[in-house]
Design a protein around this motif. Structure first.
Motif, PDB file in Angstrom:
ATOM      1  N   THR A  97      -7.006  -6.794  -6.102  1.00  0.00           N
ATOM      2  CA  THR A  97      -7.141  -7.085  -4.680  1.00  0.00           C
ATOM      3  C   THR A  97      -8.579  -7.439  -4.358  1.00  0.00           C
ATOM      4  O   THR A  97      -9.509  -7.042  -5.061  1.00  0.00           O
ATOM      5  CB  THR A  97      -6.681  -5.893  -3.825  1.00  0.00           C
ATOM      6  OG1 THR A  97      -7.522  -4.773  -4.068  1.00  0.00           O
ATOM      7  CG2 THR A  97      -5.234  -5.527  -4.151  1.00  0.00           C
TER       8      THR A  97
ATOM      9  N   SER B 179     -10.839  -6.580  -2.125  1.00  0.00           N
ATOM     10  CA  SER B 179     -11.838  -5.548  -1.854  1.00  0.00           C
ATOM     11  C   SER B 179     -12.326  -4.890  -3.133  1.00  0.00           C
ATOM     12  O   SER B 179     -13.527  -4.625  -3.287  1.00  0.00           O
ATOM     13  CB  SER B 179     -11.265  -4.486  -0.912  1.00  0.00           C
ATOM     14  OG  SER B 179     -10.931  -5.044   0.342  1.00  0.00           O
TER      15      SER B 179
ATOM     16  N   TYR C 139     -11.848  -1.042   0.919  1.00  0.00           N
ATOM     17  CA  TYR C 139     -11.145  -1.879   1.887  1.00  0.00           C
ATOM     18  C   TYR C 139     -11.859  -1.845   3.238  1.00  0.00           C
ATOM     19  O   TYR C 139     -12.115  -2.893   3.846  1.00  0.00           O
ATOM     20  CB  TYR C 139      -9.706  -1.403   2.040  1.00  0.00           C
ATOM     21  CG  TYR C 139      -8.937  -2.156   3.103  1.00  0.00           C
ATOM     22  CD1 TYR C 139      -8.362  -3.386   2.828  1.00  0.00           C
ATOM     23  CD2 TYR C 139      -8.811  -1.642   4.387  1.00  0.00           C
ATOM     24  CE1 TYR C 139      -7.667  -4.092   3.806  1.00  0.00           C
ATOM     25  CE2 TYR C 139      -8.117  -2.334   5.365  1.00  0.00           C
ATOM     26  CZ  TYR C 139      -7.545  -3.549   5.074  1.00  0.00           C
ATOM     27  OH  TYR C 139      -6.873  -4.247   6.039  1.00  0.00           O
TER      28      TYR C 139
ATOM     29  N   TRP D  86       0.804  -1.214   0.000  1.00  0.00           N
ATOM     30  CA  TRP D  86       0.000   0.000   0.000  1.00  0.00           C
ATOM     31  C   TRP D  86       0.840   1.270   0.000  1.00  0.00           C
ATOM     32  O   TRP D  86       0.417   2.296  -0.514  1.00  0.00           O
ATOM     33  CB  TRP D  86      -0.968  -0.002   1.192  1.00  0.00           C
ATOM     34  CG  TRP D  86      -2.243  -0.698   0.867  1.00  0.00           C
ATOM     35  CD1 TRP D  86      -2.438  -2.044   0.819  1.00  0.00           C
ATOM     36  CD2 TRP D  86      -3.493  -0.106   0.514  1.00  0.00           C
ATOM     37  NE1 TRP D  86      -3.735  -2.332   0.470  1.00  0.00           N
ATOM     38  CE2 TRP D  86      -4.411  -1.159   0.279  1.00  0.00           C
ATOM     39  CE3 TRP D  86      -3.929   1.203   0.390  1.00  0.00           C
ATOM     40  CZ2 TRP D  86      -5.734  -0.934  -0.092  1.00  0.00           C
ATOM     41  CZ3 TRP D  86      -5.249   1.428   0.028  1.00  0.00           C
ATOM     42  CH2 TRP D  86      -6.141   0.370  -0.209  1.00  0.00           C
TER      43      TRP D  86
ATOM     44  N   ARG E  47      -9.296   3.734  -0.010  1.00  0.00           N
ATOM     45  CA  ARG E  47      -9.468   2.990   1.236  1.00  0.00           C
ATOM     46  C   ARG E  47     -10.929   2.640   1.519  1.00  0.00           C
ATOM     47  O   ARG E  47     -11.198   1.731   2.311  1.00  0.00           O
ATOM     48  CB  ARG E  47      -8.908   3.811   2.404  1.00  0.00           C
ATOM     49  CG  ARG E  47      -7.384   3.809   2.461  1.00  0.00           C
ATOM     50  CD  ARG E  47      -6.865   4.772   3.488  1.00  0.00           C
ATOM     51  NE  ARG E  47      -5.404   4.692   3.618  1.00  0.00           N
ATOM     52  CZ  ARG E  47      -4.657   5.621   4.170  1.00  0.00           C
ATOM     53  NH1 ARG E  47      -5.225   6.723   4.654  1.00  0.00           N
ATOM     54  NH2 ARG E  47      -3.345   5.471   4.245  1.00  0.00           N
TER      55      ARG E  47
END
Length: 211
Positions: free
Chosen positions: A170, A172, A124, A106, A121
């Motif tokens: 990723t 998320s 996530y 990150w 974010r």
């Protein structure tokens, strides 16, 4: 790890919680038989290598004792750990292995702007609330040997589009609907410049069934 788990080219391996198939591709270069199990229809449709099956870690659609090693890339934190471990034990051959791969990247150099970070974010944090508790302790009374860990680092330099492509893989972001993900990235892209230096930290956790 590969030598200690005695994995040969002809090994039969499982990518569990395969996502979009990033780890599946790497496994297919190394092993003769690769099976990918993923519950999400959209992500499963993107997997181009191996035998691809719908299913979950808590209900693996395979027969008993048919897999030499189970690999999990960036997904174990989504599993309900105890039933998933029982299922992994069930499908492994005697002495079979389990390898869990985690990658952390990150931080960027230079840092992203606060506005970009806030947008990136949000998915996530949204999905983090749904995650099970940490899974390490779930192995304490399992059929596996004590967990072993290895860590190593590398560095990549990427442009803004490559950075967003990495985010898209990723869990998320892959869980977002395609239109929502595209709209989010359309908002983020004007806030990026690049190139960005990414210090990437890899952590490998592995074990095998007790003799």
């Amino acid at each position: 790890m590969q030598d200690e788990l005695a994995l040969q080219r002809y090994a039969r391996v499982l990518d569990l919680g395969a996502g979009t198939g990033r780890l599946t591709r790497e496994l297919a270069r190394r092993y003769a038989t690769v099976i990918a199990v993923e519950p999400d229809d959209q992500m499963r449709a993107l997997i181009e290598d191996g035998l691809v099956l719908g299913g979950a870690a808590e209900a693996i659609p395979l027969e008993d004792a048919c897999i030499d090693c189970v690999f999990v890339g960036e997904a174990f934190h989504w599993f309900d750990a105890e039933p998933a471990i029982r299922e992994i034990v069930r499908v492994l051959v005697p002495g079979g292995g389990l390898a869990i791969v985690s990658t952390h990247w990150w931080e960027t150099g230079p840092p992203l702007s606060d506005d970009a970070l806030e947008l990136l974010r949000e998915p996530y944090h949204r999905f983090a609330a749904q995650r099970p508790q940490p899974w390490d302790d779930a192995f304490d009374d399992s059929a596996f040997e004590p967990l072993r860990q290895e860590q190593f680092e590398e560095e990549l330099v990427v442009d803004a589009d490559t950075l967003l492509a990495m985010y898209s893989t990723t869990s998320s972001f892959a869980a977002l609907a395609a239109q929502e993900q595209a709209a989010l990235f359309d908002r983020v892209r004007p806030l990026l410049a690049g190139p960005y230096r990414l210090p990437i930290k890899h952590e490998l956790t592995w074990t095998r069934l007790r003799a």
